[in-house]
Motif scaffolding. Structure first.
Motif, PDB file in Angstrom:
ATOM      1  N   UNK A  21       1.077  21.904  14.994  1.00  0.00           N
ATOM      2  CA  UNK A  21      -0.256  21.514  15.470  1.00  0.00           C
ATOM      3  C   UNK A  21      -1.343  22.284  14.741  1.00  0.00           C
ATOM      4  N   UNK A  22      -1.108  23.578  14.502  1.00  0.00           N
ATOM      5  CA  UNK A  22      -2.107  24.389  13.807  1.00  0.00           C
ATOM      6  C   UNK A  22      -2.310  23.896  12.379  1.00  0.00           C
ATOM      7  N   UNK A  23      -1.221  23.528  11.716  1.00  0.00           N
ATOM      8  CA  UNK A  23      -1.321  23.002  10.355  1.00  0.00           C
ATOM      9  C   UNK A  23      -1.921  21.595  10.344  1.00  0.00           C
ATOM     10  N   UNK A  24      -1.673  20.858  11.419  1.00  0.00           N
ATOM     11  CA  UNK A  24      -2.093  19.459  11.466  1.00  0.00           C
ATOM     12  C   UNK A  24      -3.589  19.285  11.604  1.00  0.00           C
ATOM     13  N   UNK A  25      -4.251  20.190  12.307  1.00  0.00           N
ATOM     14  CA  UNK A  25      -5.661  19.979  12.670  1.00  0.00           C
ATOM     15  C   UNK A  25      -6.558  19.676  11.473  1.00  0.00           C
ATOM     16  N   UNK A  26      -6.573  20.504  10.418  1.00  0.00           N
ATOM     17  CA  UNK A  26      -7.448  20.169   9.279  1.00  0.00           C
ATOM     18  C   UNK A  26      -6.977  18.940   8.505  1.00  0.00           C
ATOM     19  N   UNK A  81       0.824  -1.201   0.000  1.00  0.00           N
ATOM     20  CA  UNK A  81       0.000   0.000   0.000  1.00  0.00           C
ATOM     21  C   UNK A  81       0.865   1.261   0.000  1.00  0.00           C
ATOM     22  N   UNK A  82       0.228   2.397  -0.284  1.00  0.00           N
ATOM     23  CA  UNK A  82       0.934   3.672  -0.295  1.00  0.00           C
ATOM     24  C   UNK A  82       0.940   4.315   1.083  1.00  0.00           C
ATOM     25  N   UNK A  83       2.078   4.876   1.430  1.00  0.00           N
ATOM     26  CA  UNK A  83       2.291   5.610   2.671  1.00  0.00           C
ATOM     27  C   UNK A  83       2.798   6.987   2.242  1.00  0.00           C
ATOM     28  N   UNK A  84       1.949   7.970   2.332  1.00  0.00           N
ATOM     29  CA  UNK A  84       2.230   9.295   1.797  1.00  0.00           C
ATOM     30  C   UNK A  84       2.906  10.173   2.859  1.00  0.00           C
ATOM     31  N   UNK A  85       3.975  10.859   2.472  1.00  0.00           N
ATOM     32  CA  UNK A  85       4.690  11.757   3.382  1.00  0.00           C
ATOM     33  C   UNK A  85       4.555  13.178   2.856  1.00  0.00           C
ATOM     34  N   UNK A  86       4.297  14.115   3.749  1.00  0.00           N
ATOM     35  CA  UNK A  86       4.072  15.503   3.347  1.00  0.00           C
ATOM     36  C   UNK A  86       5.313  16.113   2.699  1.00  0.00           C
ATOM     37  N   UNK A  87       5.137  17.175   1.934  1.00  0.00           N
ATOM     38  CA  UNK A  87       6.290  17.952   1.483  1.00  0.00           C
ATOM     39  C   UNK A  87       6.990  18.555   2.711  1.00  0.00           C
ATOM     40  N   UNK A  88       8.233  19.006   2.561  1.00  0.00           N
ATOM     41  CA  UNK A  88       8.966  19.549   3.715  1.00  0.00           C
ATOM     42  C   UNK A  88       8.395  20.851   4.252  1.00  0.00           C
ATOM     43  N   UNK A  89       7.696  21.607   3.421  1.00  0.00           N
ATOM     44  CA  UNK A  89       7.039  22.835   3.868  1.00  0.00           C
ATOM     45  C   UNK A  89       5.628  22.886   3.287  1.00  0.00           C
ATOM     46  N   UNK A  90       4.682  23.346   4.104  1.00  0.00           N
ATOM     47  CA  UNK A  90       3.303  23.480   3.649  1.00  0.00           C
ATOM     48  C   UNK A  90       2.698  24.741   4.245  1.00  0.00           C
ATOM     49  N   UNK A  91       1.534  25.146   3.746  1.00  0.00           N
ATOM     50  CA  UNK A  91       0.789  26.235   4.361  1.00  0.00           C
ATOM     51  C   UNK A  91      -0.650  25.763   4.586  1.00  0.00           C
ATOM     52  N   UNK A  92      -1.501  26.670   5.010  1.00  0.00           N
ATOM     53  CA  UNK A  92      -2.869  26.290   5.367  1.00  0.00           C
ATOM     54  C   UNK A  92      -3.651  25.715   4.187  1.00  0.00           C
ATOM     55  N   UNK A  93      -3.271  26.080   2.961  1.00  0.00           N
ATOM     56  CA  UNK A  93      -3.999  25.587   1.789  1.00  0.00           C
ATOM     57  C   UNK A  93      -3.654  24.147   1.441  1.00  0.00           C
TER      58      UNK A  93
END
Length: 238
Positions: free
Chosen positions: A70-75, A28-40
């Motif tokens: 944590x703020x980015x993680x919630x949504x 299965x796929x295990x997706x990892x976030x990009x190194x930087x993200x924003x609210x969008x």
């Protein structure tokens, strides 16, 4: 203590071929976030998840304070819950506990899985980076990890590569141990097939999805063929 040469310690690339392959769930796929993200980024993640099946999403944001993560993680966590995707925090047991995450992924310098288990309880998934080391993987399994991660298998721009793993370590692990293993490091739809064939239970992917020319949905969809081939070729449970 006896000293061994690198050649003596090397794993036979055909080790797993000596044994009858037992049943394991399809890769299965295990997706990892990009190194930087924003609210969008929550919209970007939604688009990726629209592209196909994803088992887990790891939020990996180096260098940020935990409050900012944590703020980015919630949504993102809410979206993963809606889509039945495991939400994994990288590095921080404290943040995983704070958020009630489904799991935490620990590097070799991020703490003892035993201590993480005491803090997080029995239901939270604990993964451990084991590089190219059979010894580290066995130690992680003995410490109560829920999965081990091997890599990097290919060149990657996501992080500095200090350890290079060969696909044979996946076959060795899955032949001897039931604990799932993750293949990580430069994995793309084009180079994933040998890792799946060797025995990877999960493919950890990042830039191959986020930087796909057709967008993240197409990036996830691009893995469908190699994963479907693995499903078609998997032995039936006994």
């Amino acid at each position: 203590m006896t000293d061994f040469t690198d050649e003596e310690l090397a794993l036979d690339p055909h080790f797993a071929d000596q044994f009858e392959q037992g049943f394991r769930p399809a890769c299965q796929l295990y997706l990892i976030s990009p190194p930087t993200i924003d609210a969008s980024f929550v919209d970007t993640l939604a688009t990726a998840l629209d592209g196909g099946e994803v088992a887990a999403f790891q939020l990996r944001l180096k260098g940020l304070e935990e409050d900012a993560i944590a703020a980015l993680a919630t949504p993102l966590q809410a979206l993963c819950a809606q889509r039945d995707v495991a939400f994994i925090i990288n590095d921080s047991v404290a943040l995983a506990q704070r958020l009630g995450a489904d799991g935490v992924h620990l590097g070799q310098g991020d703490g003892d899985p035993r201590e993480a288990r005491k803090i997080l309880g029995p239901k939270v998934q604990i993964g451990v980076t084991c590089h190219d080391s059979r010894h580290l993987a066995m130690e992680a399994g003995e410490a109560g990890a829920d999965y081990v991660a091997f890599g990097a298998f290919y060149p990657t721009t996501t992080k500095a590569v200090l350890h290079h793993a060969e696909p044979s370590i996946l076959g060795w692990w899955t032949t001897l141990f039931e604990l799932p293993c993750v293949a990580i490091g430069g994995v793309t739809a084009e180079n994933a097939a040998p890792l799946v064939a060797a025995g990877a239970d999960f493919l950890a992917v990042s830039s191959a999805v986020w930087n796909h020319p057709g967008g993240p949905g197409a990036g996830v969809a691009a893995f469908a063929d190699v994963l479907q081939q693995a499903r078609n070729g998997a032995p039936e449970p006994k």
